[in-house]
Design a protein around this motif. Structure first.
Motif, short mmCIF file in Angstrom:
data_model
loop_
_atom_site.label_atom_id
_atom_site.label_comp_id
_atom_site.label_asym_id
_atom_site.label_seq_id
_atom_site.Cartn_x
_atom_site.Cartn_y
_atom_site.Cartn_z
N VAL A 182 -35.96 -37.29 -80.87
CA VAL A 182 -35.75 -36.85 -82.25
C VAL A 182 -34.39 -36.15 -82.35
CG1 VAL A 182 -38.23 -36.57 -82.64
CG2 VAL A 182 -36.86 -34.58 -81.99
N ASN A 183 -33.83 -36.12 -83.56
CA ASN A 183 -32.52 -35.52 -83.78
C ASN A 183 -32.56 -34.01 -83.92
OD1 ASN A 183 -32.42 -38.40 -85.10
ND2 ASN A 183 -30.34 -37.88 -84.51
N GLN A 184 -33.59 -33.54 -84.62
CA GLN A 184 -33.69 -32.10 -84.84
C GLN A 184 -35.13 -31.68 -85.04
OE1 GLN A 184 -32.33 -30.66 -88.86
NE2 GLN A 184 -31.43 -32.70 -89.03
N VAL A 185 -35.40 -30.42 -84.73
CA VAL A 185 -36.72 -29.84 -84.89
C VAL A 185 -36.59 -28.64 -85.82
CG1 VAL A 185 -38.65 -28.71 -83.73
CG2 VAL A 185 -37.43 -30.59 -82.60
N VAL A 186 -37.45 -28.57 -86.80
CA VAL A 186 -37.40 -27.49 -87.77
C VAL A 186 -38.79 -26.92 -87.97
CG1 VAL A 186 -35.40 -28.48 -88.96
CG2 VAL A 186 -37.72 -29.05 -89.74
N ASP A 187 -38.85 -25.74 -88.55
CA ASP A 187 -40.12 -25.15 -88.92
C ASP A 187 -40.87 -26.11 -89.84
OD1 ASP A 187 -41.74 -23.40 -91.05
OD2 ASP A 187 -41.62 -22.28 -89.16
N GLU A 188 -42.17 -26.20 -89.67
CA GLU A 188 -42.96 -27.16 -90.44
C GLU A 188 -42.76 -26.99 -91.94
OE1 GLU A 188 -47.40 -29.11 -90.13
OE2 GLU A 188 -47.14 -27.01 -89.59
N GLN A 189 -42.61 -25.76 -92.40
CA GLN A 189 -42.42 -25.50 -93.82
C GLN A 189 -41.08 -25.98 -94.34
OE1 GLN A 189 -45.09 -24.41 -95.53
NE2 GLN A 189 -46.11 -24.46 -93.52
N ALA A 190 -40.13 -26.17 -93.42
CA ALA A 190 -38.78 -26.58 -93.81
C ALA A 190 -38.54 -28.07 -93.56
CB ALA A 190 -37.74 -25.75 -93.06
N LEU A 191 -39.59 -28.80 -93.18
CA LEU A 191 -39.41 -30.19 -92.78
C LEU A 191 -38.85 -31.06 -93.90
CD1 LEU A 191 -39.73 -32.37 -90.62
CD2 LEU A 191 -42.12 -32.64 -91.33
N ASP A 192 -39.45 -30.99 -95.07
CA ASP A 192 -38.96 -31.83 -96.18
C ASP A 192 -37.52 -31.50 -96.53
OD1 ASP A 192 -41.11 -33.52 -96.60
OD2 ASP A 192 -42.13 -32.13 -97.93
N GLU A 193 -37.21 -30.22 -96.57
CA GLU A 193 -35.84 -29.81 -96.89
C GLU A 193 -34.85 -30.42 -95.90
OE1 GLU A 193 -33.05 -25.77 -97.14
OE2 GLU A 193 -35.22 -25.61 -96.81
N ALA A 194 -35.18 -30.36 -94.60
CA ALA A 194 -34.28 -30.89 -93.58
C ALA A 194 -34.17 -32.41 -93.66
CB ALA A 194 -34.76 -30.47 -92.19
N VAL A 195 -35.29 -33.08 -93.85
CA VAL A 195 -35.30 -34.54 -93.92
C VAL A 195 -34.48 -35.03 -95.10
CG1 VAL A 195 -36.75 -36.55 -94.39
CG2 VAL A 195 -37.47 -34.86 -92.70
N TYR A 196 -34.74 -34.46 -96.27
CA TYR A 196 -34.08 -34.98 -97.47
C TYR A 196 -32.64 -34.49 -97.60
CZ TYR A 196 -38.40 -37.20 -98.57
OH TYR A 196 -39.49 -38.03 -98.49
N ARG A 197 -32.29 -33.39 -96.96
CA ARG A 197 -30.88 -33.01 -96.88
C ARG A 197 -30.11 -34.05 -96.07
NH1 ARG A 197 -31.41 -28.09 -95.16
NH2 ARG A 197 -31.21 -28.57 -92.94
N LEU A 198 -30.68 -34.46 -94.96
CA LEU A 198 -30.05 -35.49 -94.12
C LEU A 198 -29.98 -36.82 -94.87
CD1 LEU A 198 -28.96 -36.40 -91.35
CD2 LEU A 198 -31.34 -36.76 -90.64
N ALA A 199 -31.08 -37.19 -95.52
CA ALA A 199 -31.12 -38.45 -96.26
C ALA A 199 -30.11 -38.45 -97.40
CB ALA A 199 -32.53 -38.69 -96.80
N LYS A 200 -30.00 -37.32 -98.11
CA LYS A 200 -29.05 -37.22 -99.22
C LYS A 200 -27.61 -37.35 -98.73
CE LYS A 200 -27.76 -34.21 -103.10
NZ LYS A 200 -28.00 -32.91 -103.78
N THR A 201 -27.32 -36.74 -97.59
CA THR A 201 -25.97 -36.84 -97.02
C THR A 201 -25.62 -38.30 -96.73
OG1 THR A 201 -26.07 -34.64 -96.04
CG2 THR A 201 -24.50 -36.19 -95.07
N ILE A 202 -26.55 -39.02 -96.12
CA ILE A 202 -26.30 -40.42 -95.78
C ILE A 202 -26.25 -41.29 -97.03
CG2 ILE A 202 -27.22 -42.42 -94.55
CD1 ILE A 202 -28.46 -40.40 -92.55
N ALA A 203 -27.11 -40.99 -98.00
CA ALA A 203 -27.15 -41.77 -99.24
C ALA A 203 -25.85 -41.66 -100.03
CB ALA A 203 -28.33 -41.34 -100.11
#
Length: 263
Positions: A182-203
């Protein structure tokens, strides 16, 4: 799309990001034939979708994916034809992810085991909750994780892959990050924020450039050094002729945001 596909895999597209959610938590999102067929259908649908620039692969419930549906497998113990169909279909889906002309990010919460771990390894990127765990435990039930091994061994070192395959033991998220699963590990509560921040950057990048870059990445991996350089030199020379490459270079030199045309 069939009602079954809708029930098994949910699809939501927003601002260029399409989320495909495995949606059978009561069966631990197992990769049954029906689930694999539904996922294959959705991957095919986003492949040429101009509204989709990045795909997020998620799962409902507390388990990301427990691998193949062992109840289904048990019902077909005597059918070599069924077993071959199942593993060929699973292999097809994994290759669809790799060959998809859009980056795919795994959003991993909970356990990803056997073919579920294979699913994570097949994605281009993966972000995991700190509570996520991974394993290729087939050896524990007398069924070596041979097809999951293909994706796993292409993401982590040989010795780490062999350790996971031979012991069948769980690997926590921190170790999975260290191994490169995996690329990164985050607190479970912050998972969506981390995923969609990465997705938005690539998009925000040129879809055309992402497509040729992803294709070139996987092709060159299978080549010798000299062949890989010859191939990628040709890719870059062709890329330089694209409108988006010329726009991007001009925008950089002119200190402005590029206006991507995806061509």
């Amino acid at each position: 799309m069939s009602e079954q596909s809708e029930a098994l895999v949910k699809k939501v597209t927003d601002n260029g990001i399409t989320t495909l959610t495995l949606n059978q938590p009561e069966r631990r999102n197992s990769l049954s034939v029906a689930m694999l067929e539904a996922l294959s259908t959705e991957l095919e649908s986003v492949s040429d979708d101009p509204e989709t620039r990045v795909v997020v692969l998620a799962a409902a419930g507390k388990v990301f994916c427990a691998g193949h549906d062992l109840r289904e497998v048990r019902e077909q113990f005597d059918s070599h034809e069924f077993q071959l169909k199942l593993f060929n279909l699973c292999s097809k889906v994994m290759q669809q992810i790799v060959n998809l002309p859009k980056p795919v990010i795994a959003r991993v919460a909970g356990v990803a085991t056997a073919a579920g771990c294979q699913l994570v390894a097949s994605c281009d990127l993966a972000v995991a909750a700190d509570t996520a765990r991974f394993a290729t435990p087939g050896v524990n039930i007398g069924l070596f994780c041979s097809t999951p091994m293909v994706a796993l061994s292409r993401n982590v070192s040989r010795k780490h892959a062999m350790e996971m395959l031979l012991t069948g033991e769980m690997v926590d998220a921190i170790k999975a990050e260290r191994l490169g699963l995996v690329n990164q590990v985050v607190d479970e509560q912050a998972l969506d924020e981390a995923v969609y921040r990465l997705a938005k950057t690539i998009a925000g990048k040129s879809g055309f450039t992402l497509r040729i870059g992803k294709e070139a990445f996987y092709k060159q991996l299978e080549m010798g050094l000299a062949e890989a350089y010859d191939y990628t030199s040709e890719v870059m020379a062709n890329n330089m002729q694209a409108a988006d490459a010329q726009e991007g270079i001009c925008a950089f030199l002119e200190k402005r945001e590029p206006d991507w045309k995806d061509k």
